[in-house]
Design a protein around this motif. Sequence first.
Motif, short mmCIF file in Angstrom:
data_model
loop_
_atom_site.label_atom_id
_atom_site.label_comp_id
_atom_site.label_asym_id
_atom_site.label_seq_id
_atom_site.Cartn_x
_atom_site.Cartn_y
_atom_site.Cartn_z
N MET A 37 0.82 -1.22 0.00
CA MET A 37 0.00 0.00 0.00
C MET A 37 0.85 1.27 0.00
O MET A 37 0.47 2.30 -0.54
N ARG A 38 2.05 1.18 0.58
CA ARG A 38 2.99 2.30 0.59
C ARG A 38 3.29 2.81 -0.81
O ARG A 38 3.66 3.95 -1.01
N ARG A 39 3.19 1.88 -1.80
CA ARG A 39 3.61 2.25 -3.17
C ARG A 39 2.49 2.92 -3.97
O ARG A 39 2.69 3.27 -5.13
N ALA A 40 1.32 3.09 -3.37
CA ALA A 40 0.22 3.75 -4.09
C ALA A 40 0.56 5.22 -4.30
O ALA A 40 1.36 5.80 -3.56
N SER A 41 -0.11 5.84 -5.30
CA SER A 41 0.26 7.23 -5.58
C SER A 41 -0.45 8.24 -4.70
O SER A 41 -0.16 9.43 -4.76
N GLY A 42 -1.39 7.79 -3.88
CA GLY A 42 -2.05 8.71 -2.95
C GLY A 42 -2.86 7.91 -1.96
O GLY A 42 -3.12 6.72 -2.17
N LEU A 43 -3.25 8.57 -0.87
CA LEU A 43 -4.01 7.89 0.19
C LEU A 43 -5.31 8.66 0.46
O LEU A 43 -5.28 9.87 0.68
N ILE A 44 -6.42 7.92 0.40
CA ILE A 44 -7.72 8.51 0.73
C ILE A 44 -8.14 7.99 2.11
O ILE A 44 -8.00 6.79 2.38
N LEU A 45 -8.65 8.88 2.96
CA LEU A 45 -9.13 8.45 4.28
C LEU A 45 -10.50 9.07 4.57
O LEU A 45 -10.73 10.24 4.26
N ASN A 46 -11.37 8.25 5.18
CA ASN A 46 -12.68 8.74 5.59
C ASN A 46 -12.55 9.32 7.00
O ASN A 46 -12.95 8.71 7.98
N THR A 47 -11.94 10.50 7.07
CA THR A 47 -11.79 11.20 8.35
C THR A 47 -11.73 12.69 8.03
O THR A 47 -11.85 13.08 6.87
N PHE A 48 -11.53 13.53 9.04
CA PHE A 48 -11.40 14.96 8.73
C PHE A 48 -10.27 15.57 9.54
O PHE A 48 -9.92 15.09 10.62
N GLU A 49 -9.71 16.63 8.97
CA GLU A 49 -8.51 17.28 9.52
C GLU A 49 -8.61 17.58 11.01
O GLU A 49 -7.70 17.25 11.77
N ASP A 50 -9.73 18.21 11.41
CA ASP A 50 -9.81 18.65 12.80
C ASP A 50 -9.82 17.50 13.79
O ASP A 50 -9.57 17.69 14.97
N SER A 99 -20.13 17.59 21.23
CA SER A 99 -20.76 18.67 20.46
C SER A 99 -19.71 19.43 19.64
O SER A 99 -19.95 19.80 18.49
N LYS A 100 -18.50 19.60 20.19
CA LYS A 100 -17.43 20.30 19.44
C LYS A 100 -17.09 19.53 18.16
O LYS A 100 -17.06 20.09 17.05
N PHE A 101 -16.86 18.21 18.29
CA PHE A 101 -16.45 17.46 17.09
C PHE A 101 -17.58 17.30 16.06
O PHE A 101 -17.33 17.24 14.87
N ALA A 102 -18.83 17.25 16.55
CA ALA A 102 -19.95 17.18 15.60
C ALA A 102 -19.97 18.45 14.74
O ALA A 102 -20.14 18.40 13.52
N ASN A 103 -19.75 19.60 15.39
CA ASN A 103 -19.72 20.86 14.63
C ASN A 103 -18.57 20.89 13.65
O ASN A 103 -18.71 21.30 12.49
N LEU A 104 -17.39 20.41 14.11
CA LEU A 104 -16.22 20.44 13.23
C LEU A 104 -16.40 19.48 12.04
O LEU A 104 -15.96 19.76 10.92
N ALA A 105 -17.06 18.35 12.30
CA ALA A 105 -17.31 17.38 11.21
C ALA A 105 -18.18 18.03 10.14
O ALA A 105 -17.89 17.93 8.93
N GLN A 106 -19.23 18.69 10.57
CA GLN A 106 -20.13 19.34 9.60
C GLN A 106 -19.41 20.46 8.86
O GLN A 106 -19.57 20.63 7.64
N SER A 120 -12.43 18.79 4.14
CA SER A 120 -12.83 17.63 3.34
C SER A 120 -13.43 18.09 2.00
O SER A 120 -13.23 17.44 0.97
N PHE A 121 -14.14 19.20 2.04
CA PHE A 121 -14.69 19.78 0.82
C PHE A 121 -13.56 20.10 -0.16
O PHE A 121 -13.61 19.76 -1.34
N CYS A 122 -12.50 20.72 0.34
CA CYS A 122 -11.36 21.09 -0.52
C CYS A 122 -10.62 19.84 -1.00
O CYS A 122 -10.22 19.75 -2.16
N ASN A 123 -10.48 18.86 -0.10
CA ASN A 123 -9.71 17.66 -0.47
C ASN A 123 -10.43 16.81 -1.52
O ASN A 123 -9.78 16.21 -2.39
N ILE A 124 -11.76 16.75 -1.47
CA ILE A 124 -12.45 15.95 -2.49
C ILE A 124 -12.30 16.64 -3.85
O ILE A 124 -12.11 15.99 -4.88
N ASN A 125 -12.34 17.98 -3.83
CA ASN A 125 -12.15 18.68 -5.10
C ASN A 125 -10.75 18.46 -5.65
O ASN A 125 -10.54 18.33 -6.86
N LYS A 126 -9.78 18.40 -4.75
CA LYS A 126 -8.39 18.14 -5.14
C LYS A 126 -8.28 16.74 -5.77
O LYS A 126 -7.65 16.54 -6.80
N LEU A 127 -8.93 15.77 -5.11
CA LEU A 127 -8.91 14.40 -5.63
C LEU A 127 -9.53 14.35 -7.04
O LEU A 127 -8.97 13.73 -7.96
#
Length: 489
Positions: free
Chosen positions: A221-234, A449-456, A465-472
């Motif tokens: 998996m290390r040799r793939a050209s990019g990594l997608i993750l179902n998570t968010f920066e915050d 409540s903090k993380f729910a807001n950050l997720a949204q 995540s909005f920016c990263n999907i556009n980048k992908l």
Amino acid sequence: MANPQPHVVMLPFPAQGHIKPMLMLAEVLCHAGFRISFVNTDHIHNIIVENIDKSPLSQFPGFRFLSIPDGLPPEHPRDSSSIKDLFTSINSTGKIMFRDLIISLLRRDDLEREEIWHAPCCIIADGIMSTLAIDVEEELEMPVITFRTYSATCTWVYFHLEKLIEQKEIPVREGDEDIDRLVTCITELEKVLRRRDLPSICRCEVDPSILKFFLEQTSKMRRASGLILNTFEDLEAPIIRQLHSIYSKVYTIGPLQALLKSQMDDSPVAGAATGSLRQEDRTCIAWLDKQPAKSVIYVSFGSVVVMSPDQILEFWHGLINSGKPFLWVIRPDLVFGNGPNGLPEEIMCPTNERGYVVSWAPQEEVLAHCAVGGFLTHSGWNSTLESITVGVPMICWPLIVDQKVNSRCVSDIWRVGIDMKDSCDRSTVERMVRVLMEDKDEEIAKSTSKFANLAQKSVREGGSSFCNINKLIEDIRSIQSKKDDCKTK
Ligand code: UDX
């Protein structure tokens, strides 16, 4: 003629918790106009096609399911008890079949140039299908972007498996004197991760061939050209930064369900794929409608975990003794042992005033329901993220693969729940349910409540995540354009 829309081959690992996020990503890419060939094993394909008419994906002409054999006879079990056989056969038969499929898709391009199904430009493969995908990448020059359906933290831990072996931190034995010692060789987790919290594949009782399978997949998996993750920066920023030391491109695009919903607002195609491989029992929603706000604890151990009759009985008594209403998903294959469905007699008439039992629930709708105030979970990554997204605190009872890592993050990094790993007795269950449902821990209430807001926020315009999907999407378009340029030269 205008350049064609990118055609992407998607290859999930054949299990509920892996297929669902891959289907959601497929739907997001369909909204961007992509062509998607979604490759299941024949076994999963036969389950999925029965329900596909109900899926919003069927409305996209650029989406199709393809399938390959997994190498096991049709009647062979494919649950967690026989996962080793599935790993072996996928790595041998599945690998050959996948390569043949890609070759046939590439050839078809010459024959049907005007067709929408022109040659694919890249593969998005589950991280644990890397032995199938990466060799194809190298032989057929087809870029692979890996989608690891775990958290960033657990993905990072898996990249340290070799180091953990070298430093003799693993295997871990239940009852080891130093099972609660911190593991210090994983950057960013030195102060939080104990040997107890390492993935289940690091435990003595797990067949070493399973650890070997994961070592091999992670190394490829290390040799793939990019990594997608179902998570968010915050949620996981420090670990995501570490993953950049392995991949120049890390696309954190979660929570995918929330991302999909936000995209649908701009689209004529309504409805998000639920990605459920089982029939949902929606009667539980009517039952929830009758319960007071935040009064119900929702209990589910995901799609693959199995437990003993004794364990289920301890949970049953713990829940009853807590005095709180509960909604419990008891899959027909959840319990091993005697009797119908292996269930002990005490819970043969499970639906009473206080408890409601279904064999499969519309989980996301349940978690978002105002009557639900807590989630007793096995800490599968999808369940964890779904709960974080709607701000429902958790009690974690993790068993397999990544779940022990996730539960530690929930209790000790994000503080959105409590961890009862490695214990299973009615008094602990009762106590934990009371702590969670009676809001005895203010910090947990604040963090959820903090993380729910950050997720949204992360999936809204300008969010990470909005920016990263556009980048992908842009990066895949540029792979397609390069291929088109090469063809015309
Ligand atoms: C497995 C591993 O257990 C998990 O740790 C890993 O991250 C993925 O593979 P699973 O047991 O399926 O996953 O758990 P989880 O990741 O939580 O996924 C279960 C999915 O099924 C969730 O998306 C959940 O919403 C859905 N579900 C579960 C239902 O729709 N209804 C139910 O009744 C139970």
